[in-house]
Write a protein that holds these residues in place. Structure first.
Motif: not given
Length: 348
Positions: A110-115
Motif C-alpha cells: 500500500l505504501c509503494d502504491e501511495l508513493e
C-alpha cells in the motif's frame, strides 16, 4: 527511545482484545521489521476492561517502536483512530484492525502504491472476505449506497487497512462513528484515492465487536456525511432551499383558498379553511428554516475558528518520551482559548 522520525506510522485501535494481543501485536512487529520502511506501531487501547492494557504494557517494555495510548474510557473506534493519528510522526499513516484479520504484510505494498503515483489515499479492498455470507452481503449493499450518495465510489469502505498521506488525515475532525467515511472526508479536501485488493484473514481469537445493529448507525451517519459534504461551509443554502419550497407551497395554498372563495362567492373562505391554514404552516416553516440557517452559519463560523477538535481524554502513554507526541494539532492563539463574544462571532 529513538527520536528518529519513522517512515510509516501504523495505528491499531483495540478494545477487549486480550485473546488477540499476545499473538497479533508481536506478529505485527515482526512483519513490519522485515519491510523496507522504518516504522512505529501505535496501539490505542480504547478503555478496555479486560487484560488488554496489562498485556500491551508488557509488550512495550522491551519494544520502543511499540507506543501505547490508553484512553480514559471507551470512546469508540473513531476517537481511538483520531488519538493515534494525532500521535503519529511519520509522513504515511496506516490504520490497522487489532484482530489480525488485516495482514500487516500488505502495508508495504500500500505504501509503494501511495508513493508511486499522485495519490493521497490508497484504500484496501477485501475482495475475498473471510466473514459470514450475510455480513458480506450487507457490507456490499452499504458500500454501494455510500458510493451512490457521496460520489466517492469504493468497493470496501469498511476495510480499516488504508494508507494515508499524513497531511490529509491529521487535521481531520472526526467524531461519532465517522471512521468508515474517512475517504469521503479526504476527498472533500481534494485527496486523490486509489483502491487495491488486499488479503483478508479469518478471525482466530477474540470476539468481533461489529453487529448488525450498526447498519442503522451507518445510514444515519451517511445522511450527516452527505450534509457535511455538500453544505459544510454553506448551511444557509440547505435551509434556504427548505424556505424556498415552504413559501412556494404557502403561496399555492393561498392561491387555492382565494380561488375557492371566488368560486363559492364567499370571501370568508379565502381566509378560513384547510388551505389557508396549511399555507400559514408552510410560511412559518420557512421562517423557522431561515432562523435555523442563520444559527447554523454562526455555529459553523465559530467551529471553524475556535474548535480544536479533541474530545477524548487519555489516561496515560507508553514509549512516548517526556514530551508526549511529537505532533500536536495546530496551537491556537491565546485569544482563541476563550469563548467568543456575540459581537465577535457576527462581525464580518
Amino acid at each position: 527511545m529513538s527520536t528518529a522520525r519513522p517512515e510509516v506510522s501504523v495505528v491499531v485501535p483495540v478494545f477487549q482484545e486480550e485473546a488477540s494481543i499476545p499473538t497479533v501485536i508481536p506478529h505485527f512487529i515482526d512483519s513490519l521489521s522485515r519491510q523496507r520502511r522504518s516504522f512505529e506501531l501505535i496501539v490505542v487501547n480504547d478503555g478496555s476492561r479486560d487484560r488488554t492494557a496489562e498485556l500491551l504494557d508488557r509488550l512495550a517494555e522491551n519494544e520502543p517502536r511499540l507506543r501505547v495510548i490508553h484512553l480514559a474510557r471507551n470512546y469508540g473506534q473513531t476517537a481511538a483512530l483520531m488519538a493515534g493519528f494525532w500521535a503519529a510522526r511519520a509522513p504515511i499513516i496506516v490504520p490497522l484492525d487489532g484482530d489480525g484479520q488485516n495482514p500487516p504484510e500488505e502495508i508495504e505494498r500500500l505504501c509503494d502504491e501511495l508513493e508511486s503515483g499522485p495519490y493521497d489515499v490508497v484504500s484496501g479492498w477485501r475482495r475475498d472476505r473471510k466473514d459470514t455470507w450475510l455480513r458480506t452481503q450487507a457490507s456490499r449493499v452499504a458500500n454501494w449506497l455510500i458510493g451512490r450518495v457521496t460520489g466517492v465510489r469504493l468497493h470496501d469502505y469498511g476495510c480499516t487497512l488504508k494508507a494515508y498521506r499524513a497531511e490529509v488525515i491529521r487535521d481531520a475532525r472526526l467524531y461519532g462513528e465517522m471512521h468508515r467515511f474517512i475517504p469521503v472526508y479526504t476527498s472533500m479536501h481534494g485527496a486523490r484515492i486509489r483502491e487495491v485488493v488486499v488479503r483478508h484473514n479469518p478471525r482466530v481469537a477474540g470476539k468481533s465487536k461489529y453487529g448488525y445493529g450498526r447498519i442503522f448507525k451507518v445510514l444515519v451517519d451517511l445522511i450527516l456525511v452527505r450534509m457535511l459534504q455538500k453544505y459544510r461551509t454553506k448551511p444557509m443554502h440547505f435551509f434556504g432551499k427548505i424556505t424556498q419550497w415552504s413559501w412556494l407551497a404557502s403561496l399555492l395554498c393561498m392561491i387555492f383558498g382565494i380561488g375557492r372563495a371566488i368560486y363559492a362567492q364567499s370571501p370568508w373562505k379565502a381566509f378560513w379553511g384547510k388551505a389557508p391554514l396549511v399555507g400559514v404552516i408552510f410560511f412559518l416553516l420557512g421562517c423557522f428554516s431561515i432562523m435555523l440557517g442563520l444559527v447554523a452559519e454562526l455555529a459553523m463560523r465559530a467551529a471553524f475558528e475556535y474548535n480544536a477538535g479533541r474530545y477524548w481524554e487519555e489516561r496515560r502513554r507508553v514509549n512516548f518520551g517526556p514530551g508526549g507526541a511529537e505532533w500536536e494539532p495546530r496551537e491556537l492563539p491565546e485569544a482563541r482559548l476563550r469563548a467568543p463574544s456575540y459581537e465577535e462571532v457576527i462581525q464580518p
